[in-house]
Design an enzyme around this catalytic site. Structure first.
Site, PDB file in Angstrom:
ATOM      1  N   ASP A 157     -23.087   5.165  -4.069  1.00 60.09           N
ATOM      2  CA  ASP A 157     -23.006   3.968  -4.890  1.00 60.09           C
ATOM      3  C   ASP A 157     -23.960   2.905  -4.347  1.00 60.09           C
ATOM      4  O   ASP A 157     -25.018   3.240  -3.826  1.00 60.09           O
ATOM      5  CB  ASP A 157     -21.543   3.467  -4.918  1.00 60.09           C
ATOM      6  CG  ASP A 157     -21.167   2.862  -6.254  1.00 60.09           C
ATOM      7  OD1 ASP A 157     -21.777   1.845  -6.625  1.00 60.09           O
ATOM      8  OD2 ASP A 157     -20.281   3.394  -6.936  1.00 60.09           O
ATOM      9  N   HIS A 225     -20.584  -3.263  -6.936  1.00 64.45           N
ATOM     10  CA  HIS A 225     -20.127  -2.045  -7.601  1.00 64.45           C
ATOM     11  C   HIS A 225     -19.566  -1.031  -6.602  1.00 64.45           C
ATOM     12  O   HIS A 225     -18.470  -0.487  -6.782  1.00 64.45           O
ATOM     13  CB  HIS A 225     -21.290  -1.442  -8.379  1.00 64.45           C
ATOM     14  CG  HIS A 225     -20.940  -0.318  -9.300  1.00 64.45           C
ATOM     15  ND1 HIS A 225     -20.851   0.984  -8.874  1.00 64.45           N
ATOM     16  CD2 HIS A 225     -20.670  -0.296 -10.623  1.00 64.45           C
ATOM     17  CE1 HIS A 225     -20.545   1.770  -9.900  1.00 64.45           C
ATOM     18  NE2 HIS A 225     -20.431   1.014 -10.974  1.00 64.45           N
ATOM     19  N   SER A 566     -17.123   4.000 -14.438  1.00 58.00           N
ATOM     20  CA  SER A 566     -17.301   3.801 -12.991  1.00 58.00           C
ATOM     21  C   SER A 566     -15.972   3.540 -12.307  1.00 58.00           C
ATOM     22  O   SER A 566     -15.755   3.941 -11.165  1.00 58.00           O
ATOM     23  CB  SER A 566     -18.229   2.609 -12.727  1.00 58.00           C
ATOM     24  OG  SER A 566     -19.578   2.959 -12.819  1.00 58.00           O
TER      25      SER A 566
END
Length: 784
Positions: A157, A225, A566
């Site tokens: 990520d 994220h 996600s």
């Protein structure tokens, strides 16, 4: 809030010093012989070679033989080598050299280094309440692994914010001795940031000497994220977690005592394929158990398996006993938009949970105390008067002289007359999505508007963050009421209330509008996505950087609410880690089977699951259903898919024997079965069944093998078929008797059309039950 929304707007203007520096670097490269028309290519060479060999030297020698370069390393042609889980490298090549490289006998494929996308656009409590089973905090207490798990989840990520309380290692034991990973140092990140929870951190910089150091060369997450997905998968328990007062409660990951290893492969620019492959290669060598990837290719450009970094890396990770979990993509609600659909990947769709972020529009009329409340969905921290005292206007009647009716009704930037909307709340359509909701909000705000109510059926149940500006999203049905009020009231007024979190919302789960749908364009003979999990308005750790989104008087939040597949992916990764901790010897396919066959297709109102727009949902939307964390720990039966099965899949898919020999690393001659065909893919021992182009006359028969993993070795399972009208489904045998010596048994399923009423795609299921366990195998059949 989407950390990538304004990515394209970063300024790339260089001052004179920077320009001179890059000019110097370019001239230096050219002086060493690098051709200006080179591009980074990935050269995939299948399974790793002999461990005693030096793969880097082999890669340099191959590059030299193709390019005629005597110094490929010093010239920066070799970007990085892969050597742990598979063989290959990334190199700077011309198109002509890449074509020549692809013809080499030891090479499977050569493709341009792609940029992939991140899949962002109370969840654990809801999953437990929805399945009406025991709390997950006790589900593995019998094995003692709850306080002593050594399961390691790897996240590919954007990195990690190590100071988050979600990565606290209190009460965790020593790091497993088998761990071989590292904690790399970089900008604002040193090895002391790793601990017994966050045991590894890597980032990926081109190894060639010509590439300068950048601010991105660090495991630290500057986007949020990766921190969010990591904490969702395995975050420690954090009491009092909230997003500026919203969604307050205990934040926790799916497997709070699992270890985390982060591999930073994504930056503001995207996720480079060569870095993704390097992370897979490292993770295999480091010793992770589960890999979680909330990223993938665009649904409009899906590469073939041997040209897809995720499919390649996941294939070899699976061969090394690592389960790879990937997001399905955010290309919904369009059909055939699912990505990451290789059969060795567990592909996850996104659903809602039973929490609604309600921001209501209150209607009134001047001089009257009568009010009407219209429910809306949004996140805002506005401070408007809670009584409806602000004039209300429809954007379609407030257009400027130069705008069209459609532009004004959508409140597109530049389409409204500031004198008409100043000091008012504006009702806006969102049918024209050429402009984002934030752009429309800012347009109204810049003209002096006091608030905005956007009509948006698709995104009604995904709460957009409008910061402190009074804003909400309404359904089209609610908007009709508002328009009627505006048109029938002499002095229409309104107000927009600040957001409140409402729990026990029904129906839930529903399939999120953005979640990518099947069938897969790679092969319809495998049902994708596999399962669904919460992916809407998920609270998890975030980077506490200050910005315009921080309400006045508050400190930056350490948590955030994000939506996307996600967010769904790490939910399943956490569940997989729990299963692995309870059943450490289970294979990746056994864990996947346990998750898929125990999933549920009903919502919290006991009805069949729908989409968030209210339409009926199908397995093309949610796979086998919503994940069931507790049920997956004791599935009863599992479908094992071996490495050999995947080689046969590649044969049936159309790859030739020589390519599969290189991919698999097999010695001697390897020959695909003579009857290999795309239709034979349906025979893969997968936990779901997909039949394509069913012949109305001959029908289709497939075989499956199940293994008893329940406590009772002596047990009998019987089959129950749920089939749509027009489809005849027969299971043979329909009774399986397991014993101490007969732990794996096979059965066949024959599908045939029993009439002309069958739809193009028919859905159903076969459930095996012994009174204690129910093992559901979802099927989809398309007719020719």
């Amino acid at each position: 809030m989407n950390p990538f929304m304004d990515m394209k707007r970063y300024s790339y203007c260089l001052n004179a010093m920077l320009f001179q520096f890059f000019l110097f670097v370019l001239l230096s490269l050219l002086s060493e012989g690098i051709e200006s028309d080179t591009t980074v290519y990935i050269v995939y060479m299948g399974a790793p070679g002999n461990k005693n060999e030096d793969p880097v030297s082999d890669h340099l020698e191959l590059i030299s033989s193709i390019t005629a370069s005597k110094k490929p390393h010093s010239q920066g042609l070799l970007v990085r080598s892969y050597m742990n889980g598979f063989s290959g490298f990334a190199a700077r090549l011309t198109a002509q050299h890449a074509a020549a490289m692809a013809k080499q006998p030891q090479v499977v494929s050569v493709f341009v280094d792609p940029f992939l996308q991140l899949h962002t656009t109370r969840s654990w409590d809801f999953l437990q309440e929805h399945t009406e089973l025991e709390p997950y905090s006790d589900m593995d207490s019998d094995s003692g692994s709850r306080n002593n798990t050594n399961t390691i989840i790897g996240l590919l990520d954007t990195g990690v914010w190590p100071e988050s309380p979600s990565f606290d290692d209190m009460d965790m034991g020593a790091i497993p001795a088998r761990w071989k990973g590292v904690c790399m140092e970089g900008k604002d990140f040193n090895s002391s940031y790793c601990n017994r929870k966050l045991i590894g951190a890597r980032y990926y910089k081109d190894n060639s000497p010509s590439v300068a150091w950048t601010a991105q060369d660090t495991p630290r997450d500057t986007l949020g994220h990766g921190t969010h997905t990591s904490s969702t998968a395995a975050g420690s328990l954090v009491a009092g977690a909230n997003y500026y007062g919203l969604a307050a409660g205990i934040a926790k990951g799916g497997s709070p005592t699992s270890r985390l290893a982060v591999y930073k492969v994504c930056t503001e620019e995207g996720c480079k394929g060569s870095a993704i492959l390097a992370a897979f290669d490292d993770a295999i060598g480091d010793g992770v158990d589960i890999l979680s990837l909330s990223l993938g290719a665009s649904p409009f450009f899906k590469p073939d398996f041997v040209n897809d970094p995720i499919a390649i890396g996941a294939f070899h990770a699976t061969q090394h006993g690592i389960l790879v979990v990937c997001s399905a993509g955010n290309g919904g609600p369009d059909s055939s938009s699912v990505v990451n659909s290789a059969p060795w990947i567990l592909t996850v769709a996104a659903t809602t949970i039973d929490r609604d972020f309600e921001s209501d529009l209150v209607l009134g009329s001047g001089g009257s105390t009568t009010t009407k409340t219209i429910k809306g969905e949004a996140i805002n921290f506005s401070n408007l008067n809670k009584s409806p005292v602000y004039p209300l206007i429809y954007g379609g009647t407030a257009g400027s002289n130069s705008s069209s009716q459609d532009e004004a009704s959508n409140c597109n930037p530049g389409s409204l007359d500031g004198e008409k909307i100043k000091g008012k709340i504006v009702l806006c359509q969102h049918t024209d999505q050429g402009y984002s909701k934030k752009e429309k909000m800012n347009g109204v705000k810049s003209l002096g508007g006091f608030g905005v109510a956007l009509v948006d059926n698709e995104e009604r149940y995904v709460a957009f963050d409008y910061d402190t500006f009074p804003a909400t999203a309404l359904s089209s049905a609610s908007a009709k009421e508002v328009l009627s009020h505006i048109n029938s009231t002499r002095n229409p007024v309104a107000t927009i209330l600040p957001t409140v979190a409402v729990t026990k919302f029904k129906p839930a789960p529903t399939v999120a509008y953005f979640s990518s749908r099947g069938p897969s364009t790679d092969t319809k003979n495998i049902l994708k996505p596999d399962v669904a999990a919460p992916g809407v308005n998920i609270l998890a750790a975030y980077i506490p950087t200050s910005g315009s989104s921080v309400p006045p008087g508050q400190s930056p939040s350490q948590f955030n609410l994000l939506s996307g597949t996600s967010m769904a992916c790490p939910h399943v990764s956490g569940i997989a880690a729990l299963i692995k901790s309870k059943h450490p010897t289970w294979s990746p396919s056994a864990i996947r089977s346990a998750i898929m066959t125990t999933a549920t297709e009903t919502d919290n109102s006991k009805a069949q699951m729908t989409t968030d727009s209210g339409s009926s949902a199908t397995p093309y939307d949610y796979g086998t259903g919503e994940v069931n964390p507790t049920g997956a720990l004791q599935p009863g039966l599992i479908y094992e898919t071996s490495g050999e099965d995947y080689f046969f899949f590649l044969c049936n898919y159309g790859y030739n024997s020589s390519s599969i020999k290189i991919i698999s690393g097999k010695t001697g001659n390897y020959t695909c079965p003579s009857n290999s065909s795309i239709e034979s893919i349906s025979d893969l021992n997968y936990p779901s069944i997909a039949i394509v182009n069913l012949d109305n006359k001959s029908g289709k028969t497939v075989k499956r093998t199940v293994t008893n993993v329940g406590i009772d070795m002596e047990t009998i399972y019987t089959a129950t078929v749920k089939a749509p009208k027009g489809l005849d489904v027969k299971v043979s045998p329909d009774r399986l008797q397991f014993t101490e010596t007969s732990k794996s048994l096979s059965y066949q399923v024959t599908f045939a059309s029993s009439g002309s009423s069958i739809k193009k795609d028919a859905f159903g299921s076969i459930t095996w039950s012994n009174g204690k366990h129910s093992v559901k195998t979802t099927f989809v059949v398309s007719v020719s």
